[in-house]
Design an enzyme around this catalytic site. Structure first.
Site, PDB file in Angstrom:
ATOM      1  N   THR A  50       0.732  -1.351  -0.074  1.00 37.63           N
ATOM      2  CA  THR A  50      -0.029  -0.043   0.079  1.00 37.63           C
ATOM      3  C   THR A  50       0.968   1.322   0.071  1.00 37.63           C
ATOM      4  O   THR A  50       0.456   2.205  -0.512  1.00 37.63           O
ATOM      5  CB  THR A  50      -0.977  -0.080   1.227  1.00 37.63           C
ATOM      6  OG1 THR A  50      -1.936  -1.050   0.966  1.00 37.63           O
ATOM      7  CG2 THR A  50      -1.610   1.281   1.188  1.00 37.63           C
TER       8      THR A  50
ATOM      9  N   SER B 298       1.083  -7.297  -0.904  1.00 38.98           N
ATOM     10  CA  SER B 298       1.747  -8.427   0.224  1.00 38.98           C
ATOM     11  C   SER B 298       0.831  -9.553   0.216  1.00 38.98           C
ATOM     12  O   SER B 298       1.422 -10.751   0.606  1.00 38.98           O
ATOM     13  CB  SER B 298       1.785  -7.748   1.366  1.00 38.98           C
ATOM     14  OG  SER B 298       0.580  -7.621   2.028  1.00 38.98           O
TER      15      SER B 298
ATOM     16  N   THR C 292       1.190  -4.443   4.289  1.00 42.69           N
ATOM     17  CA  THR C 292       0.703  -4.759   5.833  1.00 42.69           C
ATOM     18  C   THR C 292       0.060  -6.370   5.955  1.00 42.69           C
ATOM     19  O   THR C 292       0.332  -6.607   6.980  1.00 42.69           O
ATOM     20  CB  THR C 292      -0.047  -3.893   6.278  1.00 42.69           C
ATOM     21  OG1 THR C 292      -1.227  -3.447   5.712  1.00 42.69           O
ATOM     22  CG2 THR C 292       0.461  -2.295   6.337  1.00 42.69           C
ATOM     23  N   ASP C 293      -0.584  -6.630   4.988  1.00 42.28           N
ATOM     24  CA  ASP C 293      -1.587  -7.572   5.160  1.00 42.28           C
ATOM     25  C   ASP C 293      -0.787  -8.796   5.633  1.00 42.28           C
ATOM     26  O   ASP C 293      -1.159  -9.694   6.429  1.00 42.28           O
ATOM     27  CB  ASP C 293      -2.143  -7.998   3.912  1.00 42.28           C
ATOM     28  CG  ASP C 293      -3.463  -7.243   3.738  1.00 42.28           C
ATOM     29  OD1 ASP C 293      -3.879  -6.260   4.620  1.00 42.28           O
ATOM     30  OD2 ASP C 293      -3.959  -6.970   2.685  1.00 42.28           O
TER      31      ASP C 293
END
Length: 332
Positions: free
Chosen positions: A15, A56, A87-88
């Site tokens: 992101t 990710s 971030t995932d």
């Protein structure tokens, strides 16, 4: 004037480097970070290398190996390494890389953002500044920097999908925080290097993470064995409760007898598994099941994948899970 610290930034997409596309946000290369890196260049000597450009959700164990190898091979001449990442799955990557880089001799800091850097309200600039400060700290280890907090890579878990305080350090104090005093580190949390840095990227993908639900058919263990899995991490209830009565334990027993390493952790995020408390837990221990204690599910899974990748058998896996390698379990 004090000489600038040399920081290597490895970008992987996510992101933080995304821009709007026809089907939603799409990850782009490092040029998206240019404005923020120009400002950071006032304080640091920055070298940027794009190593991949992925959402990710699409980062797999092969990418973990690639990132760990890039960090190890390119770290020479740098004071620290920052890895920008979506971030995932960042908690999985940071945990896996922790085990792949035992006794790493520079700070390796993962970070990302909940809003793209191109958004005027992005949390990305703050997270990058925190990550660069940690990378310049001279404190070796694998870390995750987010929302002005530093946590061990093997203790971080994503707990919010949209809030800026997306990650928390589970069952361990933060390794550092940013306050009016600057970057304040907790020396007792920071990893202690015992030997020269090594690269051990071998990993097994034949590990399954199973979350128990009431009434689950215990034949699932037979199915996983038939599919060729070599390790199973079971997210059990409470301290490690298993809802399989007599026949269910036989399914686990068959898996262990077939050479599968079975690790039990808890679905309770802020606690530890302790199979010694209840009768069913002691029966599991008698069968050869390993307990993960207060490790995160991400750490338990990647540690098992890593151990199997090193060629460890069941006894060695049990010994591995009794050891605190990089702060992933509490020793007290």
């Amino acid at each position: 004037m004090q000489e600038k610290k040399k920081i290597l930034l490895l970008t992987t997409g996510g992101t933080i480097a995304s821009v709007p596309g026809g089907e939603g946000l799409e990850p782009h290369r490092a040029e998206v970070l240019e404005r923020e890196l120009q400002q950071l260049g006032t304080y640091y000597d920055i070298t940027v290398r794009d190593v991949m450009c992925l959402d990710s959700s699409n980062i797999r164990p092969e990418e973990w190996q690639f990132i760990a190898t890039e960090v190890f091979n390119q770290r020479a001449g740098f004071d620290g390494v920052v890895v920008s990442h979506g971030t995932d799955t960042m908690a999985y990557t940071a945990s896996a890389v922790t085990f792949m880089l035992p006794d790493i001799d520079v700070p390796v800091v993962f970070t990302g953002s909940q809003l793209p850097l191109l958004d005027v309200l992005s949390d990305g600039p703050d997270n990058l500044r925190t990550a660069f400060a940690m990378a310049a700290s001279g404190k070796p280890g694998v870390f995750l920097a987010f929302d002005r907090k530093i946590m061990l890579g093997c203790r971080a878990v994503k707990v919010r999908a949209s809030g800026f305080s997306a990650f928390e350090s589970i069952n361990a104090r933060y390794a550092g925080i940013v306050s009016n005093l600057g970057l304040v580190l907790d020396e007792q949390v920071l990893p202690k290097c015992q030997r020269p840095a090594r690269l051990c990227p071998e990993i097994s993908k034949d590990v399954f993470l199973l979350k128990l639900t009431p009434g689950m058919n215990p034949a699932v263990f037979d199915m996983l064995a038939a599919m060729g899995y070599k390790g199973i991490v079971v997210e059990a209830f409470g301290l490690g409760g298993i809802n399989f009565l007599g026949r269910g334990l036989r399914g686990i027993q068959r898996a262990v007898e077939d050479g599968i390493s079975v690790v039990v952790t808890t679905q309770c995020l802020y606690d530890s598994s302790d199979l010694r408390v209840y009768q069913v837990g002691n029966k599991l221990l008698d069968l050869g099941v390993v307990q993960a204690r207060d490790m995160t599910s991400e750490a338990a899974m990647t540690k098992l994948m890593w151990g199997l990748g090193q060629g460890y058998g069941q006894a060695q896996i049990a010994e591995l899970f009794s050891q605190n390698i990089a702060g992933e379990i509490s020793t007290g």
